[in-house]
Design an enzyme around this catalytic site. Structure first.
Site, PDB file in Angstrom:
ATOM      1  N   HIS A 102     105.228 110.213 -28.735  1.00 17.83           N
ATOM      2  CA  HIS A 102     104.923 109.120 -29.454  1.00 17.83           C
ATOM      3  C   HIS A 102     105.413 108.117 -28.742  1.00 17.83           C
ATOM      4  O   HIS A 102     104.838 106.887 -28.972  1.00 17.83           O
ATOM      5  CB  HIS A 102     105.745 109.384 -30.855  1.00 17.83           C
ATOM      6  CG  HIS A 102     105.733 108.176 -31.791  1.00 17.83           C
ATOM      7  ND1 HIS A 102     104.599 107.497 -32.055  1.00 17.83           N
ATOM      8  CD2 HIS A 102     106.479 107.543 -32.489  1.00 17.83           C
ATOM      9  CE1 HIS A 102     104.704 106.319 -32.936  1.00 17.83           C
ATOM     10  NE2 HIS A 102     106.284 106.557 -33.082  1.00 17.83           N
ATOM     11  N   SER A 115     104.721 101.473 -32.539  1.00 18.23           N
ATOM     12  CA  SER A 115     104.731 101.965 -33.881  1.00 18.23           C
ATOM     13  C   SER A 115     104.895 100.850 -34.786  1.00 18.23           C
ATOM     14  O   SER A 115     104.054  99.954 -34.945  1.00 18.23           O
ATOM     15  CB  SER A 115     105.936 103.086 -33.924  1.00 18.23           C
ATOM     16  OG  SER A 115     106.061 103.602 -35.101  1.00 18.23           O
ATOM     17  N   ASP A 129     100.635 103.308 -29.905  1.00 17.51           N
ATOM     18  CA  ASP A 129     100.384 104.652 -30.643  1.00 17.51           C
ATOM     19  C   ASP A 129     100.785 104.422 -32.222  1.00 17.51           C
ATOM     20  O   ASP A 129     101.831 105.061 -32.843  1.00 17.51           O
ATOM     21  CB  ASP A 129     101.472 105.654 -30.263  1.00 17.51           C
ATOM     22  CG  ASP A 129     101.276 107.090 -30.447  1.00 17.51           C
ATOM     23  OD1 ASP A 129     100.228 107.288 -30.292  1.00 17.51           O
ATOM     24  OD2 ASP A 129     102.148 107.928 -30.854  1.00 17.51           O
TER      25      ASP A 129
END
Length: 420
Positions: free
Chosen positions: A378, A219, A246
């Protein structure tokens, strides 16, 4: 049998067997019952402690019901009153106790910054083995910590025993000491911090030079490792490649519009540390309970009774809402830098819908490797640490230059008297 048949049989037996009693009839009837019927009749009887240890429910959420088995090391003859194969209730058998960092890392490092007074970086380390052992340098996402990669680190070492892992916590996260308030979380600052941590760790460990390095970021961390790779500060000889987990520019910027809504629905605190772990698992924020038990404790801090907190003293260590001024800065231009930086490139996603146009074109042109884990959320590296480790180790091996065998130079062939 029916009541009429029972009375008829009783009359017959009483005439032939004077000593036959009604209690004997009930015992005989019980002996003729099927195992299923007998189990139903004794359902209120609990399983004895001698058998309860034979039936265990794995802690991992991915385990199926068929994984439970009865030990075959001895002969067990159950009595009719014991439901030997009864499955215990799952909630009472699942542990949510925190797992210490020492389970996965060999040491923690406290590295005073040489550029920012009062700033002390905190990182966890598994040292690489030998001169050619690679070093995976990880950076977590917003609100997480270096322990986010704990379980993944263990899985990497299982598949690549010579590998080292350096997992840092950013400013305002984990146990990193940050004197500034508000905390500066601009992308350029975080990228410089990551470079500094790598160099400070090298000096603290006495390494003459940095091992071959793979950067891994999740992230926000994906934007940080991409920015450092794009800057070229680690050098092309040291940096073999970088992996982003991701996050892509387009979907990240779109998701920022609903970030405040998400934060408003998140609990403001928890009564106990176990409650915090349980919330992450039940909400499927982290889908692997083992990883949640390891990483979640670093996300929370217990407030003093005098502080505002009431019955929920365990509060978030990082105020994500306060980081809003930096959100756009983190992700704008990410796709361009990811495609143009030197070194091997790997993108791990939880769904192909996260690809934006620029990355879709780059993938079709073969500019980077793409791996999709649709069954993950996620937090790919926490949900599926084994699969993520396999992908990262394969990525390293494809970019490992130590295994390359270069052809001899023409001058060397001529010196040996060979024809060219």
């Amino acid at each position: 049998m029916s009541d009429l048949q029972r009375r008829w049989a009783k009359a017959k037996l009483s005439a032939k067997l004077p000593g036959f009693s009604e209690a004997d009839e009930e015992a005989e009837e019980d002996d003729q019952m099927s195992p299923l019927e007998r189990d139903r009749s004794t359902r209120s009887t609990s399983v004895s402690s001698g058998y309860s240890g034979l039936l265990e429910i794995p802690d991992d959420d991915s385990s199926s019901a068929s994984s439970s088995s009865v030990s075959s090391t001895g002969t067990v003859i159950p009595s009719p009153a014991r439901a030997l194969f009864a499955r215990p209730l799952a909630p009472s058998g699942r542990s949510l106790d925190p797992i210490p960092w020492t389970t996965y890392f060999e040491r923690e490092l406290f590295l005073p910054s040489e550029t920012t007074p009062g700033l002390t970086h905190h990182a966890y380390l598994i040292s690489p083995v030998g001169a050619k052992g690679p070093l995976f340098v990880t950076h977590h996402g917003a609100g997480s910590s270096g322990l986010s990669f704990a379980v993944l680190s263990s899985e990497i070492r299982k598949r690549l025993p010579t590998a080292g892992i350096l997992s840092m916590s950013a400013r305002g996260h984990g146990s990193t000491v940050t004197p500034e308030d508000p905390v500066n979380l601009s992308l350029s600052t975080l990228s410089s911090d990551l470079y500094d941590v790598v160099q400070l760790a090298r000096r603290a460990m006495g390494w003459a030079e940095l091992p071959p390095t793979i950067l891994v970021g999740h992230s926000l961390g994906g934007a940080v490792v991409t920015d450092l790779a794009y800057s070229g500060r680690l050098g092309t000889q040291t940096l073999l490649g970088y992996a982003v987990l991701d996050v892509v520019e387009g979907s990240a910027i779109d998701a920022l519009q609903s970030m405040q809504t998400y934060l408003s629905t998140r609990p403001t605190g928890f009564a106990t540390l176990r409650d915090g772990i349980e919330w992450h698992v039940r909400s499927r924020t982290i889908r692997n309970s083992v990883s949640a038990r390891t990483s979640v404790p670093a996300l929370l801090v217990e407030k003093q009774q005098s502080d505002e907190g009431g019955e929920r003293p365990w509060r978030w260590r990082t105020d994500l809402g306060a980081t809003q001024p930096f959100w756009e800065d983190w992700f704008v231009g990410l796709s361009k830098k990811f495609l143009e930086a030197k070194g091997g490139k790997l993108l791990l996603l939880a769904g192909t819908d996260r690809l934006d146009t620029e990355l879709t074109i780059g993938q079709m042109q073969g500019k980077y490797a793409l791996q999709v884990f649709p069954e993950a959320g996620h937090f790919i590296h926490e949900d599926l640490p084994e699969k993520t480790a396999i992908t990262l180790v394969d990525f390293y091996r494809r970019n490992d230059r130590s295994t390359l065998v270069l052809p001899p130079k023409v001058s060397e062939l001529l010196a040996q008297g060979k024809r060219v």
